[in-house]
Write a protein that holds these residues in place. Structure first.
Motif, short mmCIF file in Angstrom:
data_model
loop_
_atom_site.label_atom_id
_atom_site.label_comp_id
_atom_site.label_asym_id
_atom_site.label_seq_id
_atom_site.Cartn_x
_atom_site.Cartn_y
_atom_site.Cartn_z
N ALA A 1 0.83 -1.21 0.00
CA ALA A 1 0.00 0.00 0.00
C ALA A 1 0.86 1.26 0.00
CB ALA A 1 -0.93 0.00 1.21
N VAL A 2 1.92 1.28 0.79
CA VAL A 2 2.82 2.44 0.83
C VAL A 2 3.51 2.63 -0.51
CG1 VAL A 2 4.95 3.32 1.86
CG2 VAL A 2 3.15 2.43 3.32
N ILE A 3 3.94 1.54 -1.14
CA ILE A 3 4.60 1.64 -2.45
C ILE A 3 3.63 2.18 -3.49
CG2 ILE A 3 5.58 0.26 -4.33
CD1 ILE A 3 6.91 -1.48 -2.16
N VAL A 4 2.39 1.68 -3.49
CA VAL A 4 1.39 2.16 -4.46
C VAL A 4 1.10 3.64 -4.25
CG1 VAL A 4 -1.06 1.96 -5.09
CG2 VAL A 4 0.35 -0.09 -4.88
N ILE A 5 0.98 4.07 -3.00
CA ILE A 5 0.74 5.49 -2.71
C ILE A 5 1.91 6.35 -3.18
CG2 ILE A 5 0.51 7.17 -0.83
CD1 ILE A 5 -1.18 5.04 0.64
N CYS A 6 3.15 5.90 -2.93
CA CYS A 6 4.32 6.67 -3.35
C CYS A 6 4.40 6.78 -4.88
CB CYS A 6 5.59 6.03 -2.81
SG CYS A 6 5.80 6.22 -1.04
N VAL A 7 4.15 5.67 -5.56
CA VAL A 7 4.19 5.71 -7.03
C VAL A 7 3.08 6.63 -7.55
CG1 VAL A 7 3.80 4.30 -9.10
CG2 VAL A 7 5.32 3.47 -7.30
N GLY A 8 1.90 6.56 -6.96
CA GLY A 8 0.82 7.44 -7.37
C GLY A 8 1.15 8.91 -7.16
N LEU A 9 1.78 9.23 -6.06
CA LEU A 9 2.16 10.62 -5.80
C LEU A 9 3.24 11.11 -6.77
CD1 LEU A 9 2.12 10.69 -1.90
CD2 LEU A 9 0.51 11.78 -3.46
N VAL A 10 4.17 10.22 -7.15
CA VAL A 10 5.18 10.61 -8.13
C VAL A 10 4.53 10.88 -9.49
CG1 VAL A 10 7.17 9.75 -9.44
CG2 VAL A 10 7.11 9.49 -6.97
N VAL A 11 3.58 10.03 -9.88
CA VAL A 11 2.88 10.24 -11.16
C VAL A 11 2.10 11.55 -11.12
CG1 VAL A 11 1.02 9.33 -12.62
CG2 VAL A 11 2.80 7.80 -11.75
N ILE A 12 1.43 11.83 -10.02
CA ILE A 12 0.70 13.10 -9.89
C ILE A 12 1.66 14.28 -9.94
CG2 ILE A 12 -0.67 14.49 -8.30
CD1 ILE A 12 -2.03 11.90 -7.41
N ASP A 13 2.84 14.13 -9.32
CA ASP A 13 3.83 15.21 -9.33
C ASP A 13 4.31 15.50 -10.75
OD1 ASP A 13 5.56 17.15 -8.23
OD2 ASP A 13 7.21 15.71 -8.23
N LEU A 14 4.42 14.48 -11.57
CA LEU A 14 4.84 14.70 -12.95
C LEU A 14 3.75 15.38 -13.78
CD1 LEU A 14 6.61 11.29 -13.66
CD2 LEU A 14 7.70 13.52 -13.26
N ALA A 15 2.49 15.15 -13.41
CA ALA A 15 1.38 15.68 -14.20
C ALA A 15 0.94 17.08 -13.79
CB ALA A 15 0.18 14.72 -14.10
N VAL A 16 1.20 17.47 -12.56
CA VAL A 16 0.72 18.76 -12.05
C VAL A 16 1.68 19.87 -12.48
CG1 VAL A 16 0.28 20.10 -9.96
CG2 VAL A 16 -0.50 17.75 -10.12
N ASN A 17 1.12 20.95 -12.99
CA ASN A 17 1.93 22.11 -13.37
C ASN A 17 1.82 23.14 -12.26
OD1 ASN A 17 3.43 23.99 -14.68
ND2 ASN A 17 1.85 24.54 -16.17
N ARG A 18 2.89 23.27 -11.48
CA ARG A 18 2.88 24.20 -10.35
C ARG A 18 3.39 25.57 -10.81
NH1 ARG A 18 5.10 19.57 -7.91
NH2 ARG A 18 7.15 20.44 -8.24
N HIS A 19 2.93 26.59 -10.13
CA HIS A 19 3.38 27.96 -10.39
C HIS A 19 3.99 28.49 -9.10
CE1 HIS A 19 1.25 27.88 -14.17
NE2 HIS A 19 0.19 27.41 -13.53
N GLU A 20 5.27 28.21 -8.92
CA GLU A 20 5.98 28.61 -7.70
C GLU A 20 6.73 29.91 -7.93
OE1 GLU A 20 5.91 27.08 -4.77
OE2 GLU A 20 4.73 25.36 -5.42
N TYR A 21 7.02 30.61 -6.84
CA TYR A 21 7.78 31.85 -6.92
C TYR A 21 9.26 31.57 -7.18
CZ TYR A 21 3.67 34.21 -5.12
OH TYR A 21 2.41 34.69 -4.96
N LEU A 22 9.76 30.45 -6.62
CA LEU A 22 11.16 30.09 -6.79
C LEU A 22 11.27 29.01 -7.85
CD1 LEU A 22 12.03 29.93 -2.99
CD2 LEU A 22 12.46 31.80 -4.57
N ASP A 23 12.25 29.17 -8.74
CA ASP A 23 12.38 28.23 -9.86
C ASP A 23 12.71 26.81 -9.42
OD1 ASP A 23 11.75 30.09 -11.79
OD2 ASP A 23 13.84 30.74 -12.04
N PHE A 24 13.56 26.66 -8.39
CA PHE A 24 13.95 25.31 -7.99
C PHE A 24 12.78 24.53 -7.37
CE2 PHE A 24 15.05 28.03 -4.41
CZ PHE A 24 14.47 27.36 -3.34
N ALA A 25 11.73 25.22 -6.91
CA ALA A 25 10.57 24.53 -6.35
C ALA A 25 9.70 23.91 -7.44
CB ALA A 25 9.74 25.50 -5.52
N ASN A 26 9.92 24.27 -8.70
CA ASN A 26 9.19 23.67 -9.80
C ASN A 26 9.78 22.33 -10.25
OD1 ASN A 26 7.10 25.54 -10.22
ND2 ASN A 26 8.50 26.92 -11.29
#
Length: 124
Positions: free
Chosen positions: A51-76
């Protein structure tokens, strides 16, 4: 006249009726069996790890798909918040070592470490 309470192998006082009673399913409340019965299974650690592995993989996939608009470039950067969280957690855990050395007392601070009752024979 009442008999003095008996002691078990570790020297603790035990009532005779508690000595014979073994914990089992009949002594558990039905609601506790319903809520926490799964904890006793031998497969539980494996299922939790999966369950922890599936949640981590899901969060990584979501992180790749989400376009964030951060003030600092390295946070993107992909995985920035995962690395930031891991670094903060590691810092909190590792700072416990020097803090423990600063606050820890000696093992014999409270006196003699032998806590066996006086009327129980020591295994020598």
């Amino acid at each position: 006249m009442t008999l003095p309470p008996e002691r078990d192998a570790s020297g603790r006082f035990v009532k005779p009726e508690q000595e014979e009673q073994l914990p089992g399913d009949e002594s558990m409340h039905p609601l506790s069996k319903l809520l926490f019965g799964w904890v006793g299974s031998s497969r539980t650690p494996l299922f939790l790890l999966i369950a922890v592995i599936v949640i981590c993989v899901g969060l990584v996939v979501i992180d790749l798909a989400v376009n964030r608009h951060e003030y600092l470039d390295f946070a993107n950067a992909n995985g920035f918040y995962a690395l930031w969280g891991f670094a903060a957690f590691a810092l909190a855990v590792l700072s416990g070592w020097p803090l423990g050395r600063l606050l820890r007392r000696d093992e014999d601070y409270y006196g003699e470490a032998d806590t066996t009752p006086h009327d129980v024979e020591k295994n020598s």
